[in-house]
Design a protein around this motif. Structure first.
Motif, PDB file in Angstrom:
ATOM      1  N   PRO A 394       0.794  -1.234   0.000  1.00 22.72           N
ATOM      2  CA  PRO A 394       0.000   0.000   0.000  1.00 22.72           C
ATOM      3  C   PRO A 394       0.824   1.281   0.000  1.00 22.72           C
ATOM      4  O   PRO A 394       0.371   2.304  -0.499  1.00 22.72           O
ATOM      5  N   GLN A 395       2.044   1.235   0.561  1.00 30.38           N
ATOM      6  CA  GLN A 395       2.854   2.447   0.679  1.00 30.38           C
ATOM      7  C   GLN A 395       3.896   2.587  -0.419  1.00 30.38           C
ATOM      8  O   GLN A 395       4.679   3.547  -0.406  1.00 30.38           O
ATOM      9  N   ALA A 396       3.906   1.699  -1.374  1.00 30.83           N
ATOM     10  CA  ALA A 396       4.898   1.755  -2.440  1.00 30.83           C
ATOM     11  C   ALA A 396       4.515   2.792  -3.490  1.00 30.83           C
ATOM     12  O   ALA A 396       3.326   3.044  -3.742  1.00 30.83           O
ATOM     13  N   GLU A 397       5.523   3.391  -4.115  1.00 34.69           N
ATOM     14  CA  GLU A 397       5.285   4.243  -5.266  1.00 34.69           C
ATOM     15  C   GLU A 397       4.958   3.354  -6.471  1.00 34.69           C
ATOM     16  O   GLU A 397       5.626   2.338  -6.696  1.00 34.69           O
ATOM     17  N   LEU A 398       3.947   3.718  -7.222  1.00 35.92           N
ATOM     18  CA  LEU A 398       3.623   3.034  -8.469  1.00 35.92           C
ATOM     19  C   LEU A 398       3.880   4.003  -9.616  1.00 35.92           C
ATOM     20  O   LEU A 398       3.329   5.110  -9.638  1.00 35.92           O
ATOM     21  N   VAL A 399       4.711   3.570 -10.554  1.00 36.13           N
ATOM     22  CA  VAL A 399       5.263   4.447 -11.584  1.00 36.13           C
ATOM     23  C   VAL A 399       4.713   4.040 -12.945  1.00 36.13           C
ATOM     24  O   VAL A 399       4.629   2.848 -13.265  1.00 36.13           O
ATOM     25  N   LEU A 400       4.373   5.032 -13.775  1.00 36.73           N
ATOM     26  CA  LEU A 400       3.817   4.763 -15.098  1.00 36.73           C
ATOM     27  C   LEU A 400       4.512   5.644 -16.130  1.00 36.73           C
ATOM     28  O   LEU A 400       4.578   6.867 -15.974  1.00 36.73           O
ATOM     29  N   SER A 401       5.011   5.011 -17.187  1.00 36.46           N
ATOM     30  CA  SER A 401       5.745   5.742 -18.217  1.00 36.46           C
ATOM     31  C   SER A 401       4.826   6.096 -19.377  1.00 36.46           C
ATOM     32  O   SER A 401       3.646   5.745 -19.411  1.00 36.46           O
ATOM     33  N   ILE A 417      -1.677   5.287  -9.402  1.00 34.35           N
ATOM     34  CA  ILE A 417      -0.347   5.763  -9.776  1.00 34.35           C
ATOM     35  C   ILE A 417       0.048   6.964  -8.921  1.00 34.35           C
ATOM     36  O   ILE A 417      -0.759   7.867  -8.678  1.00 34.35           O
ATOM     37  N   THR A 418       1.308   6.993  -8.493  1.00 35.12           N
ATOM     38  CA  THR A 418       1.811   8.120  -7.702  1.00 35.12           C
ATOM     39  C   THR A 418       3.013   8.795  -8.353  1.00 35.12           C
ATOM     40  O   THR A 418       3.536   9.767  -7.816  1.00 35.12           O
ATOM     41  N   GLN A 419       3.454   8.273  -9.488  1.00 35.20           N
ATOM     42  CA  GLN A 419       4.591   8.877 -10.179  1.00 35.20           C
ATOM     43  C   GLN A 419       4.439   8.582 -11.670  1.00 35.20           C
ATOM     44  O   GLN A 419       4.265   7.433 -12.061  1.00 35.20           O
ATOM     45  N   MET A 420       4.520   9.621 -12.514  1.00 38.55           N
ATOM     46  CA  MET A 420       4.383   9.377 -13.946  1.00 38.55           C
ATOM     47  C   MET A 420       5.200  10.381 -14.748  1.00 38.55           C
ATOM     48  O   MET A 420       5.353  11.541 -14.357  1.00 38.55           O
ATOM     49  N   SER A 421       5.722   9.901 -15.857  1.00 41.91           N
ATOM     50  CA  SER A 421       6.500  10.763 -16.740  1.00 41.91           C
ATOM     51  C   SER A 421       5.564  11.478 -17.697  1.00 41.91           C
ATOM     52  O   SER A 421       4.405  11.102 -17.866  1.00 41.91           O
ATOM     53  N   ALA A 422       6.099  12.514 -18.338  1.00 42.02           N
ATOM     54  CA  ALA A 422       5.298  13.282 -19.293  1.00 42.02           C
ATOM     55  C   ALA A 422       6.203  13.836 -20.375  1.00 42.02           C
ATOM     56  O   ALA A 422       7.354  14.217 -20.113  1.00 42.02           O
ATOM     57  N   ALA A 423       5.680  13.863 -21.610  1.00 44.05           N
ATOM     58  CA  ALA A 423       6.392  14.435 -22.757  1.00 44.05           C
ATOM     59  C   ALA A 423       7.813  13.884 -22.861  1.00 44.05           C
ATOM     60  O   ALA A 423       8.779  14.625 -22.985  1.00 44.05           O
ATOM     61  N   SER A 424       7.915  12.571 -22.833  1.00 43.68           N
ATOM     62  CA  SER A 424       9.233  11.925 -22.772  1.00 43.68           C
ATOM     63  C   SER A 424       9.843  11.689 -24.143  1.00 43.68           C
ATOM     64  O   SER A 424       9.139  11.507 -25.139  1.00 43.68           O
ATOM     65  N   SER A 425      11.161  11.663 -24.172  1.00 40.06           N
ATOM     66  CA  SER A 425      11.915  11.167 -25.319  1.00 40.06           C
ATOM     67  C   SER A 425      12.838  10.070 -24.824  1.00 40.06           C
ATOM     68  O   SER A 425      13.441  10.181 -23.752  1.00 40.06           O
ATOM     69  N   THR A 426      12.935   8.981 -25.598  1.00 38.98           N
ATOM     70  CA  THR A 426      13.839   7.883 -25.243  1.00 38.98           C
ATOM     71  C   THR A 426      15.070   7.896 -26.143  1.00 38.98           C
ATOM     72  O   THR A 426      15.736   6.886 -26.310  1.00 38.98           O
ATOM     73  N   VAL A 427      15.370   9.068 -26.695  1.00 39.36           N
ATOM     74  CA  VAL A 427      16.527   9.258 -27.566  1.00 39.36           C
ATOM     75  C   VAL A 427      17.522  10.178 -26.859  1.00 39.36           C
ATOM     76  O   VAL A 427      17.123  11.244 -26.370  1.00 39.36           O
ATOM     77  N   PRO A 428      18.786   9.830 -26.770  1.00 34.41           N
ATOM     78  CA  PRO A 428      19.772  10.770 -26.212  1.00 34.41           C
ATOM     79  C   PRO A 428      19.774  12.082 -26.993  1.00 34.41           C
ATOM     80  O   PRO A 428      19.856  12.082 -28.223  1.00 34.41           O
ATOM     81  N   GLY A 429      19.619  13.189 -26.303  1.00 36.35           N
ATOM     82  CA  GLY A 429      19.551  14.479 -26.966  1.00 36.35           C
ATOM     83  C   GLY A 429      18.216  14.741 -27.618  1.00 36.35           C
ATOM     84  O   GLY A 429      18.090  15.649 -28.449  1.00 36.35           O
TER      85      GLY A 429
END
Length: 480
Positions: A394-401, A417-429
Motif C-alpha cells: 500500500p505504501q509503495a510508489e507506483l510508476v507509469l511511463s 499511480i503516484t509517479q508518472m513521466s510526461a512528454a518523454s523522449s527515449t533518444v539521447p539528446g
C-alpha cells in the motif's frame, strides 16, 4: 565475542577451499585472492581497525564481490546447496572487508521463488488478478488505498494548492511528475526485445556533460525537478566516472533530484553515485524466470541473472534511498513474475526498512523487426496488476511511463499511480527547446505512445483532484 571469533565461526575457510578446488577452474588464483583478503582483514583487526588497516582490507572487497558473482554465473544452470553456502560465505567476507560488519548474507536468488515469503502480500496480488472479482471493485479498493497512504494536505505546499474534487467527489493524492533523460544509446547487450540491443542498426548517440546539461535545462524549464538518467550498457563510454561527472554537473546547476536507470553497478559503484548526488535506482529484472531470462538475454553483461537480481540490494548497501523494481510485461506469464517481484520487494524492505520501494510495469507494444511478443498482456491485466501491487504494498510508489496510451494512463492515474513521466523522449539528446517543440523519437529505446505535452498531463492530474509535485517528497516538494 571478538570480531576475529565471529569470522572464524561464520566463514568456513576449509569448506571454501574444498569448494573452489572442486568447482572452480581458476582455483589457484581465486584461492590466493581469498587468502590475501583474509590476511588483510585479520591484520586490520590486529591494528584495532585503524584507518590504514581498513583501507587495506576494503581494497579487496570489490574483488571478492566480483568473484562471488562470477561463480554464481558460471554455475547458474546447476546451482545447489553447496553453491549457495559458498556464495553466502563470500558475501560475509565481502561485508566485513567493506566495513558493513556482520550483516545477514544476501539471499535474493533463493527468496524470489520461495512461496513462504510475503505470502499475504502475494495473496493480495492474486486476488486482484482473479477475473471473477469485478474490475470496478478492484479499482475502487486500489483508489481507496492510494488515497489513504498518499493524500496530501494543501498546507504542505504553503497553501498554494487547494483540495480539489477527484473521481466521485473524492480528494486525490500527490503525484510526482518526472522525465527521463537518456544519456547514451550505445549498448553491448543482445536483449532480444530492446531497440538498443547491440545488433540493431539504429543511430547511436552518447551525450557529453555539456549536452546533458542542455537537456536538463530544457526539462527544468518545463518545471521538471526530478530526472531519471537512463543509458545503455556500454562500459567504454558509460562508467561510474562518466555518470558521476554528469550527476555533479546537473546537481550543481539545477534544483533537481536525480535517479538512474543504468546497468547494474558494484556496491562501491553505487556508493560513488550516491556521493555524486543520486537518490534512486531503477533496475528491472525483466523476468524472474531464469530460463526465460537466459533466452531473452543471450549475450552481454545482462545475461548474468544473479548480478542483475541483487543490483538493488547493492544499491541500498551503497546508500541509495529509493529502489525501483519492475518486470517487462510480454516476456512471460505475468503472474509468476509479479509474485516473484513482490517477494523481492518484501525481502528488500525487510533488509532496508528505511528505503522507499517503487514498482513499474513497462509493457512491450513492439520491439525490433524480428521480435514477436511471446506473451502479450491486455489492458485489463495491466490494470489489475497495478491494483494488485497497490494492495500488496500500500505504501509503495507506483510508476507509469509514456509507453501507454493517454486513456489508460488517465485511468491508472485516477486509481493508483503516484509517479508518472510526461512528454518523454527515449533518444539521447531528444528534447527540443520551445513551446511547440516535438521530441525526437527516431532511434529511441521504445515507442512513446502518450505524446501529450507536460501541461496537458498536469491538467489531467489536477482535474482528477491530485496534488502535482515536481520533486520527491523527501526533497521539499514544489508545486506548479
Amino acid at each position: 565475542m571478538s570480531t576475529n571469533t565471529v569470522i572464524e565461526q561464520n566463514i568456513d575457510w576449509g569448506f571454501l577451499e574444498r569448494y573452489l578446488a572442486e568447482r572452480d577452474p581458476h582455483f589457484a588464483r581465486h584461492w590466493e585472492l581469498l587468502r590475501e583478503a583474509r590476511a588483510s582483514l585479520e591484520e586490520n583487526i590486529i591494528v584495532s581497525r585503524g584507518e590504514t588497516g581498513q583501507t587495506i582490507a576494503s581494497s579487496f572487497a570489490e574483488r571478492v564481490e566480483r568473484l562471488r558473482y562470477q561463480l554464481l554465473h558460471e554455475r547458474e544452470e546447476v546451482l545447489d546447496g553447496e553453491d549457495f553456502r559458498a556464495a553466502e560465505m563470500l558475501d560475509l567476507l565481502f561485508a566485513r572487508l567493506s566495513g558493513q560488519g556482520d550483516r545477514t548474507p544476501r539471499r535474493a536468488i533463493q527468496v524470489v521463488h520461495d512461496e513462504s515469503v510475503a505470502a499475504e502480500a502475494v495473496a493480495q496480488l492474486e486476488a486482484c488478478l482473479d477475473r471473477q472479482r469485478p474490475l470496478e471493485d478492484v479499482l475502487a479498493s486500489a483508489r481507496r488505498l492510494t488515497r489513504e497512504h498518499f493524500a496530501v494536505s494543501p498546507t504542505v505546499h504553503g497553501g498554494r494548492e487547494q483540495d480539489q474534487a477527484g473521481p466521485n467527489g473524492s480528494t486525490g493524492w500527490r503525484v510526482l511528475v518526472y522525465a527521463p533523460l537518456y544519456l547514451s544509446s550505445y549498448c553491448v547487450n543482445y536483449c532480444l526485445y530492446c531497440g538498443f540491443r547491440f545488433p540493431e542498426k539504429v543511430p547511436r548517440r552518447w551525450l557529453t556533460t555539456e549536452e546533458a546539461l542542455e537537456q536538463a535545462q530544457i526539462l527544468t524549464n518545463r518545471g521538471m525537478r526530478h530526472i531519471l538518467l537512463v543509458a545503455g550498457d556500454y562500459p567504454q563510454k558509460t562508467d561510474v566516472e562518466y555518470y558521476s561527472e554528469i550527476i555533479r554537473a546537473i546537481r550543481g546547476q539545477f534544483p533537481v533530484s536525480l535517479a538512474v536507470e543504468i546497468a547494474p553497478q558494484s556496491t562501491a559503484g553505487y556508493a560513488a553515485l550516491v556521493e555524486a548526488g543520486i537518490i534512486g535506482v531503477t533496475l528491472y529484472q525483466e523476468t524472474y524466470d531464469w530460463q526465460l531470462y537466459q533466452h531473452f538475454h543471450p549475450r552481454g553483461p545482462k545475461s548474468h541473472y544473479a548480478w542483475r537480481l541483487e543490483g538493488l540490494e547493492r544499491a541500498a548497501e551503497g546508500g541509495v534511498k529509493r529502489l525501483g523494481l519492475g518486470i517487462l510485461l510480454g516476456l512471460g506469464d505475468p503472474l509468476p513474475d509479479a509474485k516473484a517481484m513482490v517477494r523481492h520487494a518484501a525481502y528488500l524492505k525487510e533488509r532496508f526498512a528505511d528505503r522507499r520501494i517503487a514498482f513499474s510495469l513497462p509493457r512491450i507494444h513492439e520491439g525490433p523487426a524480428d521480435f514477436v511478443i511471446p506473451h502479450p498482456v491486455d489492458d485489463e491485466t495491466l490494470i489489475r496488476l497495478y491494483c494488485g501491487l497497490r494492495h500488496a504494498f500500500p505504501q509503495a510508489e507506483l510508476v507509469l511511463s509514456t509507453r501507454e496510451p493517454p486513456s489508460l494512463r488517465d485511468l491508472l492515474a485516477q486509481t493508483c499511480i503516484t509517479q508518472m513521466s510526461a512528454a518523454s523522449s527515449t533518444v539521447p539528446g531528444g528534447y527540443r527547446a520551445g513551446a511547440e517543440a516535438v521530441e525526437d523519437q527516431d532511434g529511441g529505446q521504445f515507442p512513446v505512445v502518450d505524446r501529450r505535452p507536460v501541461e496537458e498531463v498536469v491538467a489531467m492530474l489536477r482535474d482528477a483532484g491530485h496534488h502535482v509535485t515536481w520533486q520527491v517528497p523527501e526533497f521539499a516538494p514544489v508545486t506548479k
